[in-house]
Every structure is written in structure tokens, then in C-alpha cells.
Design an enzyme around this catalytic site. Structure first.
Site: not given
Ligand SMILES: O=C(O)/C=C(\CC(=O)C(=O)O)C(=O)O
Length: 306
Positions: A49, A77, A257
Site C-alpha cells: 500500500y 510494511t 496505531d
Molecule cells: O498498523 C498496524 O499495526 C496495522 C497494519 C499495518 C501494518 O502493520 C504495516 O503496514 O506494517 C494493518 O493492519 O494494515
């Protein structure tokens, strides 16, 4: 570099309300992210994303407004294993932020040492399929062995249905293990049903496992949303989080978060998210452990007396 946000992306909430719940002195927001800015810290080519930018200055302003003293910034990520935005935020935090990075097998000892000096204290292993490509478990175990020597821990992110097949791997990790968002329970199922019981058993069987009781806005199916002054948001998540807080008061963490990546339905008012805390940690003693004592023990142990 110019980046186009993922279509339908919801930007973080501007002008959050002042929480009614007064956080205890020294409270830590133990799960939040920085995104870019993309021009300075480009998003990773392998990302699933593309978010809106969410800078360190904006994160620190939110920290101050909500009444937190410190942040734990978790590598998201969208930055892959390029931890530059995270490390930059830590270095500019005046010691008020520590971090959780993402590393690959090829990371050098020097790079790990530099991250440690900046304030990184953990690595994150992500098993949520919509967010990452598969990494072999032997690679993750090798990384865990190396970071254990630095006194770091492992943060794991997975969905409840995947816990049975990941159980043995998680149980073999040689460090403290922190589960993101209670292992993402399906809150339409009963809190005392087999799925959540399995998660509680996982924590009971493994005294090195901690849990973040965060992200009600991500887990809730029936709301109400933390918007428009709502003081009883995400009721369907409360029994799950409260259960974990009450059974494992010394092994829980909480975080906003912010900036809430990948929410599809609404973007919560972070002030009202803080007002969610007393619903899951109803006493001053539980709040002190959840928000101050536990995160300090894990992330700033050198500042904990006794
Ligand atoms: O922010 C969070 O903890 C959860 C996320 C994003 C994520 O973990 C990431 O992009 O590393 C999700 O469920 O999309």
C-alpha cells in the site's frame, strides 16, 4: 519522489479532541508509525500500500496533545526493511521514542548496532498476508537469534485463524515476544469461545509472550466509531481487551496505531481512542501497568528503578 496514495486511502484525523481520560504521568504510546515523508524517505518498492505521509513532527505533536510522554515507533510494511524514516524519527525524539525495526537476513552487525544506538529495541515479523510476502521461518529464527544478543525482542503480527499453524514457531522464539493487536481476534465470536481461548492459552503457556491490546478501531465490527465525541466506542472489542489486561496485567501494552494504515471504513479521532483505555483497564493500577510500567520495562529498562 512523488507517490500516489492507494485509492480510497483514509488520511489520519486532523485536530483530534482533547481526551477526557487523563493519562498517568509518563504514559507511553507503544504502537505508532511514521510514514515518509515519501520525498525524503521513499516508500519501499515491495510495499502493498502507499499511505499518506505522516511525519515525525506530526507524531510528536500528537504525543504532546494527547498527553503521552513517549512513543514506540513500529516499522510499517510500506517502508519494507528500509528503516531510515524510523531511525530518523528516533534520533530527533530527544530520547522520547524507541523503535521496532524490520530487518532481513543480510543485515550487518554494524547496521544492527547503529539501530540500537538510535533506540531500536525490537524487530517485527509480519504474517498478515495482505501486507507482506512470505519470509521463510529459518530466516526469521536466524534474525531472532542475532537480535536476542542485543537484548531486543520480537513483535509478531498475525491473524487469529493463523495462530495454530504458527504456534510452534512462535513458542520457539528465544526473546520476549509481543503480539500486535491481540492476534486480531474475530470479535463476532464469543470472548470465551475456542478461538480467543486459544490465544489466551498461548499467553498462559508462554510467559515470555506479551500483547498489545490496541486497535479496537481495526477489530470492531459494530462500533460505535470513535468520532463525534463518542465516549463508549468499539464496545464489541472491550471484553476481549479487558480479558487480556485483567489476566496478564504485567504483559500488556497499548498504542494509538496512529496514523492508522489501511482503515477502510472511518478514521478515528485519536483523542477518543485514548478515552477507550479506561473501558479495558478500569483501575488506576491496571492503567499504570499498561501505560507506564510495562512499556518502560520493555523499552527503557535502564530508566526503571529497582
Ligand atoms: O498498523 C498496524 O499495526 C496495522 C497494519 C499495518 C501494518 O502493520 C504495516 O503496514 O506494517 C494493518 O493492519 O494494515
Amino acid at each position: 519522489m512523488q507517490f500516489q496514495k492507494t485509492p480510497g486511502w483514509l488520511d489520519w484525523y486532523q485536530g483530534p479532541s482533547q481526551p477526557r481520560f487523563k493519562l498517568p504521568a509518563g504514559a507511553v504510546d507503544a504502537h505508532c508509525h511514521v510514514f515518509g515523508p515519501g520525498e525524503e524517505f521513499p516508500y519501499a518498492p515491495e510495499r502493498k500500500y502507499t499511505p499518506c505521509d505522516a511525519s515525525k513532527q506530526q507524531l510528536f505533536a500528537l504525543r504532546d496533545q494527547l498527553g503521552f510522554a513517549r512513543n514506540v515507533i513500529v516499522q510499517a510494511t510500506c517502508h519494507g526493511a528500509d528503516n531510515r524514516a524510523l531511525v530518523d524519527a528516533l534520533l530527533h525524539s530527544d530520547g522520547k521514542a524507541r523503535g521496532v525495526a524490520t530487518v532481513r537476513r543480510d543485515v550487518s552487525d554494524e547496521a544492527l548496532q547503529a539501530m540500537h544506538a538510535a533506540g531500536v529495541r525490537g524487530v517485527r515479523f509480519n504474517f498478515v498476508k495482505r501486507l507482506v510476502d512470505f519470509t521463510p521461518k529459518d530466516e526469521l529464527m536466524e534474525i531472532a537469534g542475532r537480535i536476542a544478543k542485543l537484548g531486543w525482542h520480537v513483535v509478531i503480527y498475525f491473524e487469529a485463524v493463523d495462530l495454530p499453524q504458527l504456534w510452534d514457531f512462535f513458542s520457539g522464539l528465544p526473546t520476549t515476544v509481543v503480539v500486535d493487536h491481540m492476534g486480531r481476534p474475530d470479535v463476532s465470536k464469543p470472548v470465551d469461545g475456542p478461538e480467543f481461548e486459544l490465544f489466551l492459552k498461548f499467553m498462559r503457556d508462554n510467559p515470555n509472550v506479551w500483547s498489545k491490546v490496541s486497535c479496537p478501531e481495526r477489530l470492531s465490527l459494530s462500533g460505535p466509531k470513535a468520532l463525534d465525541g463518542e465516549q463508549a466506542a468499539y464496545r464489541d472489542v472491550v471484553p476481549f481487551a479487558r480479558r487480556v489486561v485483567e489476566e496478564f496485567p504485567d504483559r500488556v501494552l497499548w498504542g494509538t496505531d496512529w496514523p492508522h494504515p489501511n482503515l477502510k471504513d472511518h478514521m478515528p479521532d485519536d483523542g477518543l481512542l485514548v478515552d477507550f483505555i479506561p473501558h479495558i483497564a478500569p483501575t488506576a493500577e491496571l492503567q499504570q501497568k499498561l501505560l507506564v510500567d510495562n512499556p518502560m520495562r520493555l523499552y527503557w529498562p535502564e530508566q526503571v528503578k529497582g
